[in-house]
Design an enzyme around this catalytic site. Sequence first.
Site, PDB file in Angstrom:
ATOM      1  N   ASP A 121       0.868  -1.000   0.177  1.00 48.03           N
ATOM      2  CA  ASP A 121       0.184   0.095  -0.061  1.00 48.03           C
ATOM      3  C   ASP A 121       0.436   1.562  -0.106  1.00 48.03           C
ATOM      4  O   ASP A 121       2.506   1.444   0.685  1.00 48.03           O
ATOM      5  CB  ASP A 121      -0.875  -0.309   1.298  1.00 48.03           C
ATOM      6  CG  ASP A 121      -2.048   0.082   1.423  1.00 48.03           C
ATOM      7  OD1 ASP A 121      -3.327  -0.136   0.085  1.00 48.03           O
ATOM      8  OD2 ASP A 121      -2.195   1.053   2.081  1.00 48.03           O
TER       9      ASP A 121
ATOM     10  N   TYR B 124       2.162   4.652   1.049  1.00 46.80           N
ATOM     11  CA  TYR B 124       2.297   5.571   2.050  1.00 46.80           C
ATOM     12  C   TYR B 124       0.954   6.681   2.312  1.00 46.80           C
ATOM     13  O   TYR B 124       0.870   6.951   1.799  1.00 46.80           O
ATOM     14  CB  TYR B 124       3.357   6.793   2.515  1.00 46.80           C
ATOM     15  CG  TYR B 124       4.855   5.787   2.831  1.00 46.80           C
ATOM     16  CD1 TYR B 124       5.051   4.829   3.721  1.00 46.80           C
ATOM     17  CD2 TYR B 124       5.990   5.873   1.943  1.00 46.80           C
ATOM     18  CE1 TYR B 124       6.238   3.743   4.274  1.00 46.80           C
ATOM     19  CE2 TYR B 124       6.946   5.195   2.351  1.00 46.80           C
ATOM     20  CZ  TYR B 124       7.047   4.221   3.509  1.00 46.80           C
ATOM     21  OH  TYR B 124       8.277   3.479   2.733  1.00 46.80           O
TER      22      TYR B 124
ATOM     23  N   PHE C 240       7.966   1.475  -0.590  1.00 43.74           N
ATOM     24  CA  PHE C 240       9.120   2.060   0.063  1.00 43.74           C
ATOM     25  C   PHE C 240       9.806   3.674  -0.318  1.00 43.74           C
ATOM     26  O   PHE C 240      10.820   3.888   0.802  1.00 43.74           O
ATOM     27  CB  PHE C 240      10.022   0.529   0.453  1.00 43.74           C
ATOM     28  CG  PHE C 240       9.494  -0.170   0.787  1.00 43.74           C
ATOM     29  CD1 PHE C 240       9.089  -1.071   1.918  1.00 43.74           C
ATOM     30  CD2 PHE C 240       9.427  -1.735  -0.446  1.00 43.74           C
ATOM     31  CE1 PHE C 240       8.832  -2.393   2.057  1.00 43.74           C
ATOM     32  CE2 PHE C 240       9.322  -3.107   0.045  1.00 43.74           C
ATOM     33  CZ  PHE C 240       9.069  -2.855   1.844  1.00 43.74           C
TER      34      PHE C 240
ATOM     35  N   HIS D 295       9.438  -9.172   6.137  1.00 40.99           N
ATOM     36  CA  HIS D 295       9.195  -8.143   6.003  1.00 40.99           C
ATOM     37  C   HIS D 295      10.340  -6.868   6.904  1.00 40.99           C
ATOM     38  O   HIS D 295      10.534  -6.929   7.684  1.00 40.99           O
ATOM     39  CB  HIS D 295       8.052  -7.807   6.463  1.00 40.99           C
ATOM     40  CG  HIS D 295       7.832  -5.947   5.468  1.00 40.99           C
ATOM     41  ND1 HIS D 295       8.058  -4.970   5.840  1.00 40.99           N
ATOM     42  CD2 HIS D 295       6.789  -5.949   4.275  1.00 40.99           C
ATOM     43  CE1 HIS D 295       7.260  -4.027   5.224  1.00 40.99           C
ATOM     44  NE2 HIS D 295       6.463  -4.473   4.414  1.00 40.99           N
TER      45      HIS D 295
END
Length: 221
Positions: A65, A67, A78, A187
């Site tokens: 998703d 930010y 990221f 992750h």
Amino acid sequence: MEVKMHDSWKPVLKAEFEKPYFDELIDFVKSEYATKVCYPKGSQIFSAFDHCHFDQVKVVIIGQDPYHGPNQANGLCFSVNDGVSFPPSLHNIFKEIESDLSKSVPRTGNMERWADQGVFLLNATLTVRQSEAGSHQGKGWEKFTDAVIKQISAESENVVFLLWGGFAQKKATLIDSSKHLILKSGHPSPLSANRGFWFGNKHFSQTNVFLKSKGIKEIEW
């Protein structure tokens, strides 16, 4: 449906653009942007496709998703805009690079520099409502981005897929492992990284070793 992204992707994804779900998705996104605060800004929704052209993809990193805080998302998973402090996952990515490759943590978390070298930074969902994580999931983006991954797998060779965390690892079923390298780890989020599932994965050096072995220019992480 005319989508504004680099021309190299358009013939590859033409069939998706013509499917009913995609028209519904675009209508939903237009409505959301007209009535809510959403990220990234409209011109950056397809930034991953603009910076990394289809025939230049060397590495695929899959996020979930964008930010959802002000001025963070820039259309690359990221990655954050210049001048924005690093979110925890991004900080841990740079710490692993520092350990793996002895490279200093950069001043900016804007990873356009990676994308321009052939690192395709793809979120499964390309848009989000401010302060509402996951608010645009289940609207069609996942169908589209799954199709993108399948097309990269089918039409390319010797791509490195970096699958971080359980969500990304489920995408392995879309990838032909006989043609590509799939690397999996936990992750980079603190919850996973602090339990020993991220640090030490050496994905960045492994990626470059593989690319070099195939005669492909390495990534300057």
